[in-house]
Design a protein around this motif. Structure first.
Motif, PDB file in Angstrom:
ATOM      1  N   ILE A  27      41.026  30.522  33.908  1.00  0.00           N
ATOM      2  CA  ILE A  27      40.063  30.725  34.995  1.00  0.00           C
ATOM      3  C   ILE A  27      39.569  29.389  35.534  1.00  0.00           C
ATOM      4  O   ILE A  27      39.462  29.199  36.746  1.00  0.00           O
ATOM      5  CB  ILE A  27      38.879  31.589  34.509  1.00  0.00           C
ATOM      6  N   GLN A  85      38.550  37.804  49.075  1.00  0.00           N
ATOM      7  CA  GLN A  85      39.164  37.310  47.835  1.00  0.00           C
ATOM      8  C   GLN A  85      38.607  38.051  46.628  1.00  0.00           C
ATOM      9  O   GLN A  85      39.361  38.444  45.740  1.00  0.00           O
ATOM     10  CB  GLN A  85      38.896  35.818  47.657  1.00  0.00           C
ATOM     11  N   ILE A  86      37.300  38.240  46.592  1.00  0.00           N
ATOM     12  CA  ILE A  86      36.670  38.906  45.455  1.00  0.00           C
ATOM     13  C   ILE A  86      37.126  40.356  45.346  1.00  0.00           C
ATOM     14  O   ILE A  86      37.419  40.843  44.260  1.00  0.00           O
ATOM     15  CB  ILE A  86      35.128  38.829  45.572  1.00  0.00           C
ATOM     16  N   ARG A 119      34.999  38.583  41.070  1.00  0.00           N
ATOM     17  CA  ARG A 119      35.957  39.689  41.199  1.00  0.00           C
ATOM     18  C   ARG A 119      35.999  40.489  39.902  1.00  0.00           C
ATOM     19  O   ARG A 119      36.046  41.714  39.916  1.00  0.00           O
ATOM     20  CB  ARG A 119      37.349  39.181  41.539  1.00  0.00           C
ATOM     21  N   ALA A 133      41.629  27.734  38.182  1.00  0.00           N
ATOM     22  CA  ALA A 133      41.756  28.396  39.489  1.00  0.00           C
ATOM     23  C   ALA A 133      41.049  27.557  40.551  1.00  0.00           C
ATOM     24  O   ALA A 133      40.165  26.751  40.241  1.00  0.00           O
ATOM     25  CB  ALA A 133      41.141  29.797  39.427  1.00  0.00           C
ATOM     26  N   TYR A 184      36.765  34.162  41.136  1.00  0.00           N
ATOM     27  CA  TYR A 184      37.521  34.898  40.140  1.00  0.00           C
ATOM     28  C   TYR A 184      36.584  35.721  39.245  1.00  0.00           C
ATOM     29  O   TYR A 184      36.808  36.908  39.002  1.00  0.00           O
ATOM     30  CB  TYR A 184      38.341  33.916  39.298  1.00  0.00           C
ATOM     31  N   PRO A 193      36.853  29.208  40.567  1.00  0.00           N
ATOM     32  CA  PRO A 193      36.585  30.043  39.392  1.00  0.00           C
ATOM     33  C   PRO A 193      35.466  31.059  39.619  1.00  0.00           C
ATOM     34  O   PRO A 193      35.504  32.156  39.066  1.00  0.00           O
ATOM     35  CB  PRO A 193      36.186  29.044  38.302  1.00  0.00           C
ATOM     36  N   ASN A 240      39.846  41.593  46.714  1.00  0.00           N
ATOM     37  CA  ASN A 240      41.306  41.677  46.800  1.00  0.00           C
ATOM     38  C   ASN A 240      41.752  42.527  47.997  1.00  0.00           C
ATOM     39  O   ASN A 240      42.503  43.486  47.859  1.00  0.00           O
ATOM     40  CB  ASN A 240      41.895  42.216  45.505  1.00  0.00           C
TER      41      ASN A 240
END
Length: 164
Positions: free
Chosen positions: A46, A130-131, A58, A49, A55, A52, A133
């Motif tokens: 993570i 992004q969170i 999410r 990334a 990520y 992060p 998807n």
């Protein structure tokens, strides 16, 4: 950044996001702890990334959605009603704060997540996409539908006479 540094700097914001997504402080604590324990196990991956925090957010949204899917009883917990209600302006009409939270918690998972990430976390459509998807267009669609849904439930007429 170490995991401990990340939790120290972003832990309160993650808890706040969980609180807004769940509407229950105890469930939010459990959800945040669950996600952070998963993140700890995978922290090396993570932390490499690009973002992060996106990520981990999410992970938080996905864990909340999974909890709702597993749950057989869809009761919504709200705080006790106070003697003097706080007022919130919704499309020109005032609504009781507790009633507004009840309405927000009644939205579909994605619509609620979009509203929380946009208006409480102050994130842009690309980051929210992004969170969650999905695409930024999908984020905007969910936001419009959620706001239209809230306006309809509050009895606020649409400006052009049609649903958004």
């Amino acid at each position: 950044m170490t995991f401990e540094e990340y939790v120290g700097s972003r832990g309160p914001a993650l808890y706040r996001l969980a609180r807004l997504l769940t509407g229950d402080e105890h469930r939010a604590e459990d959800l945040t702890q669950e996600v952070l324990s998963q993140a700890y196990v995978h922290w090396r991956r993570i932390s490499r990334a690009d973002r992060p925090d996106v990520y981990v957010r999410r992970m938080l949204v996905n864990a909340n959605n999974s909890w709702w899917r597993r749950r057989s009883n869809r009761e919504v917990v709200i705080d006790a009603v106070v003697d003097r209600p706080h007022r919130v302006d919704v499309g020109g009409e005032a609504a009781d704060r507790d009633e507004m939270w009840r309405l927000i918690l009644g939205l579909p998972d994605r619509q609620r997540a979009v509203l929380v990430l946009r208006y409480y976390e102050d994130l842009d459509d690309a980051t929210i996409a992004q969170i969650l998807n999905c695409s930024p267009v999908t984020v905007r669609t969910h936001a419009m539908r959620a706001l239209a849904n809230l306006r309809e439930r509050c009895g606020v007429p649409t400006t052009n006479g049609s649903r958004q």
